[in-house]
Design a protein around this motif. Structure first.
Motif, mmCIF file in Angstrom:
data_model
loop_
_atom_site.group_PDB
_atom_site.id
_atom_site.type_symbol
_atom_site.label_atom_id
_atom_site.label_comp_id
_atom_site.label_asym_id
_atom_site.label_seq_id
_atom_site.Cartn_x
_atom_site.Cartn_y
_atom_site.Cartn_z
ATOM 1 N N ILE A 261 44.591 8.564 27.974
ATOM 2 C CA ILE A 261 44.918 9.843 27.349
ATOM 3 C C ILE A 261 43.725 10.788 27.457
ATOM 4 O O ILE A 261 43.886 11.969 27.807
ATOM 5 N N CYS A 262 42.535 10.289 27.183
ATOM 6 C CA CYS A 262 41.325 11.114 27.322
ATOM 7 C C CYS A 262 41.114 11.529 28.775
ATOM 8 O O CYS A 262 40.650 12.637 29.052
ATOM 9 N N GLY A 263 41.472 10.654 29.715
ATOM 10 C CA GLY A 263 41.372 10.978 31.130
ATOM 11 C C GLY A 263 42.287 12.123 31.518
ATOM 12 O O GLY A 263 41.881 13.046 32.230
ATOM 13 N N VAL A 264 43.517 12.071 31.049
ATOM 14 C CA VAL A 264 44.467 13.142 31.354
ATOM 15 C C VAL A 264 44.004 14.455 30.735
ATOM 16 O O VAL A 264 44.055 15.511 31.385
ATOM 17 N N ILE A 265 43.510 14.399 29.512
ATOM 18 C CA ILE A 265 43.016 15.608 28.849
ATOM 19 C C ILE A 265 41.810 16.172 29.602
ATOM 20 O O ILE A 265 41.710 17.384 29.802
ATOM 21 N N SER A 266 40.919 15.314 30.053
ATOM 22 C CA SER A 266 39.747 15.772 30.806
ATOM 23 C C SER A 266 40.148 16.406 32.134
ATOM 24 O O SER A 266 39.575 17.417 32.542
ATOM 25 N N ILE A 267 41.123 15.823 32.801
ATOM 26 C CA ILE A 267 41.599 16.403 34.059
ATOM 27 C C ILE A 267 42.207 17.785 33.806
ATOM 28 O O ILE A 267 41.948 18.735 34.559
ATOM 29 N N LEU A 268 42.992 17.912 32.756
ATOM 30 C CA LEU A 268 43.592 19.210 32.433
ATOM 31 C C LEU A 268 42.527 20.251 32.094
ATOM 32 O O LEU A 268 42.641 21.413 32.495
ATOM 33 N N ILE A 269 41.496 19.849 31.371
ATOM 34 C CA ILE A 269 40.402 20.779 31.055
ATOM 35 C C ILE A 269 39.678 21.195 32.330
ATOM 36 O O ILE A 269 39.336 22.369 32.506
ATOM 37 N N GLY A 270 39.458 20.253 33.235
ATOM 38 C CA GLY A 270 38.807 20.576 34.506
ATOM 39 C C GLY A 270 39.624 21.550 35.335
ATOM 40 O O GLY A 270 39.096 22.515 35.890
ATOM 41 N N ILE A 271 40.930 21.326 35.418
ATOM 42 C CA ILE A 271 41.802 22.228 36.173
ATOM 43 C C ILE A 271 41.824 23.608 35.527
ATOM 44 O O ILE A 271 41.769 24.633 36.219
ATOM 45 N N TRP A 272 41.900 23.653 34.200
ATOM 46 C CA TRP A 272 41.887 24.935 33.503
ATOM 47 C C TRP A 272 40.572 25.675 33.749
ATOM 48 O O TRP A 272 40.567 26.896 33.923
ATOM 49 N N GLN A 273 39.469 24.959 33.802
ATOM 50 C CA GLN A 273 38.171 25.583 34.051
ATOM 51 C C GLN A 273 38.117 26.184 35.455
ATOM 52 O O GLN A 273 37.611 27.285 35.637
ATOM 53 N N PHE A 274 38.626 25.476 36.455
ATOM 54 C CA PHE A 274 38.699 26.031 37.810
ATOM 55 C C PHE A 274 39.533 27.306 37.823
ATOM 56 O O PHE A 274 39.169 28.300 38.456
ATOM 57 N N TYR A 275 40.664 27.281 37.125
ATOM 58 C CA TYR A 275 41.536 28.456 37.053
ATOM 59 C C TYR A 275 40.837 29.618 36.355
ATOM 60 O O TYR A 275 40.934 30.765 36.804
ATOM 61 N N ALA A 276 40.115 29.336 35.267
ATOM 62 C CA ALA A 276 39.410 30.389 34.536
ATOM 63 C C ALA A 276 38.318 31.027 35.394
ATOM 64 O O ALA A 276 38.144 32.250 35.381
ATOM 65 N N VAL A 277 37.589 30.225 36.141
ATOM 66 C CA VAL A 277 36.554 30.763 37.031
ATOM 67 C C VAL A 277 37.197 31.615 38.120
ATOM 68 O O VAL A 277 36.715 32.708 38.435
ATOM 69 N N PHE A 278 38.301 31.139 38.689
ATOM 70 C CA PHE A 278 38.992 31.901 39.725
ATOM 71 C C PHE A 278 39.475 33.247 39.200
ATOM 72 O O PHE A 278 39.296 34.278 39.840
ATOM 73 N N ARG A 279 40.083 33.244 38.007
ATOM 74 C CA ARG A 279 40.581 34.499 37.416
ATOM 75 C C ARG A 279 39.437 35.445 37.091
ATOM 76 O O ARG A 279 39.556 36.653 37.309
ATOM 77 N N ALA A 280 38.331 34.927 36.585
ATOM 78 C CA ALA A 280 37.176 35.778 36.276
ATOM 79 C C ALA A 280 36.600 36.378 37.555
ATOM 80 O O ALA A 280 36.243 37.567 37.586
ATOM 81 N N PHE A 281 36.528 35.577 38.612
ATOM 82 C CA PHE A 281 36.019 36.072 39.882
ATOM 83 C C PHE A 281 36.918 37.172 40.436
ATOM 84 O O PHE A 281 36.439 38.204 40.916
ATOM 85 N N GLN A 282 38.222 36.959 40.385
ATOM 86 C CA GLN A 282 39.157 37.972 40.875
ATOM 87 C C GLN A 282 39.067 39.258 40.052
ATOM 88 O O GLN A 282 39.122 40.352 40.606
ATOM 89 N N GLY A 283 38.926 39.130 38.741
ATOM 90 C CA GLY A 283 38.816 40.305 37.879
ATOM 91 C C GLY A 283 37.558 41.113 38.156
ATOM 92 O O GLY A 283 37.590 42.342 38.213
#
Length: 66
Positions: free
Chosen positions: A5-27
């Protein structure tokens, strides 16, 4: 079970972080001005490193390699 469960949560946080960096870069790429901070590349890099660490940690926890 808790490790997975912690592994799945960590993977989701990692994916969200990649998405947040991408959106910030595009903005910033679309709306950058002279007053845009010169430290943004460092912020992007640290966000990517954090996302990568969380993603790898999640994979390790999910497959019990840790």
């Amino acid at each position: 079970m808790v490790e997975r469960i912690c592994g799945v949560i960590s993977i989701l946080i990692g994916i969200w972080q990649f998405y947040a960096v991408f959106r910030a870069f595009q903005g910033i790429k679309q709306n950058a001005t002279k007053s845009t901070s010169g430290f943004l590349p460092i912020a992007y890099f640290s966000g990517l490193v954090f996302g990568l660490i969380m993603f790898v940690l999640g994979i390790m926890l999910l497959f019990k390699w840790l």
